[in-house]
Design a protein around this motif. Structure first.
Motif, PDB file in Angstrom:
ATOM      1  N   UNK A  26       0.840  -1.206   0.000  1.00 35.24           N
ATOM      2  CA  UNK A  26       0.000   0.000   0.000  1.00 35.24           C
ATOM      3  C   UNK A  26       0.873   1.254   0.000  1.00 35.24           C
ATOM      4  N   UNK A  27       1.938   1.247   0.796  1.00 39.27           N
ATOM      5  CA  UNK A  27       2.856   2.389   0.798  1.00 39.27           C
ATOM      6  C   UNK A  27       3.483   2.596  -0.578  1.00 39.27           C
ATOM      7  N   UNK A  28       3.859   1.511  -1.205  1.00 39.84           N
ATOM      8  CA  UNK A  28       4.447   1.585  -2.546  1.00 39.84           C
ATOM      9  C   UNK A  28       3.451   2.176  -3.540  1.00 39.84           C
TER      10      UNK A  28
ATOM     11  N   UNK B 103       2.953   5.850  -2.873  1.00 42.17           N
ATOM     12  CA  UNK B 103       4.109   6.642  -3.286  1.00 42.17           C
ATOM     13  C   UNK B 103       4.122   6.843  -4.796  1.00 42.17           C
ATOM     14  N   UNK B 104       3.752   5.808  -5.519  1.00 44.42           N
ATOM     15  CA  UNK B 104       3.735   5.911  -6.980  1.00 44.42           C
ATOM     16  C   UNK B 104       2.608   6.837  -7.450  1.00 44.42           C
ATOM     17  N   UNK B 105       1.453   6.746  -6.813  1.00 44.43           N
ATOM     18  CA  UNK B 105       0.282   7.496  -7.271  1.00 44.43           C
ATOM     19  C   UNK B 105       0.226   8.946  -6.789  1.00 44.43           C
TER      20      UNK B 105
ATOM     21  N   UNK C 215      13.326   5.798  -8.136  1.00 46.97           N
ATOM     22  CA  UNK C 215      13.978   4.517  -8.434  1.00 46.97           C
ATOM     23  C   UNK C 215      14.521   3.866  -7.168  1.00 46.97           C
ATOM     24  N   UNK C 216      15.120   4.666  -6.303  1.00 48.16           N
ATOM     25  CA  UNK C 216      15.681   4.127  -5.060  1.00 48.16           C
ATOM     26  C   UNK C 216      14.571   3.579  -4.166  1.00 48.16           C
ATOM     27  N   UNK C 217      13.508   4.339  -3.997  1.00 47.12           N
ATOM     28  CA  UNK C 217      12.414   3.867  -3.142  1.00 47.12           C
ATOM     29  C   UNK C 217      11.704   2.658  -3.736  1.00 47.12           C
ATOM     30  N   UNK C 218      11.497   2.659  -5.028  1.00 52.35           N
ATOM     31  CA  UNK C 218      10.868   1.511  -5.672  1.00 52.35           C
ATOM     32  C   UNK C 218      11.730   0.267  -5.495  1.00 52.35           C
TER      33      UNK C 218
ATOM     34  N   UNK D  93      11.425  -0.893  -1.837  1.00 58.31           N
ATOM     35  CA  UNK D  93      10.159  -1.581  -1.580  1.00 58.31           C
ATOM     36  C   UNK D  93      10.165  -2.985  -2.185  1.00 58.31           C
ATOM     37  N   UNK D  94      10.654  -3.104  -3.396  1.00 59.20           N
ATOM     38  CA  UNK D  94      10.713  -4.418  -4.044  1.00 59.20           C
ATOM     39  C   UNK D  94      11.632  -5.347  -3.247  1.00 59.20           C
TER      40      UNK D  94
END
Length: 96
Positions: free
Chosen positions: A44-46, A49-51, A70-73, A76-77
């Motif tokens: 949900x946080x991911x 953050x994207x939206x 890119x770093x946060x994605x 999260x991955x």
């Protein structure tokens, strides 16, 4: 199928992201529910953050604006990697 841990960083990221999309689809359809509350929270946080247009570093700053995304994605991955591997195993056992 090659283990995601043996893939290069970029290929591993793409593989995990693809698994994440597939897991979300299966979860929404009710086919796969073996996910922890922590997994759902991170997911949900991911998604938020994207939206949500708010960024740590705004996109109008060349290069750096995309680096934070890119770093946060990637982070999260990385956090979701173990559950994604569990899902991949389930998917393989199911024959997909």
């Amino acid at each position: 199928m090659q283990s995601p841990m043996k893939l290069g960083f970029f290929n591993r990221f793409i593989k995990n992201f693809s698994l994440l999309v597939s897991l979300i689809k299966d979860y929404c359809k009710g086919n796969y529910r073996d996910v922890s509350p922590m997994f759902l929270t991170i997911l949900i946080l991911l998604i938020f953050y994207i939206l949500i247009p708010f960024d740590i570093i705004p996109e109008f700053i060349p290069v750096l604006g995309l680096v934070d995304d890119a770093v946060l994605l990637t982070f999260f991955i990385y956090l979701l990697e173990k559950p994604l591997h569990k899902y991949a195993k389930w998917k393989m056992e199911k024959g997909e």
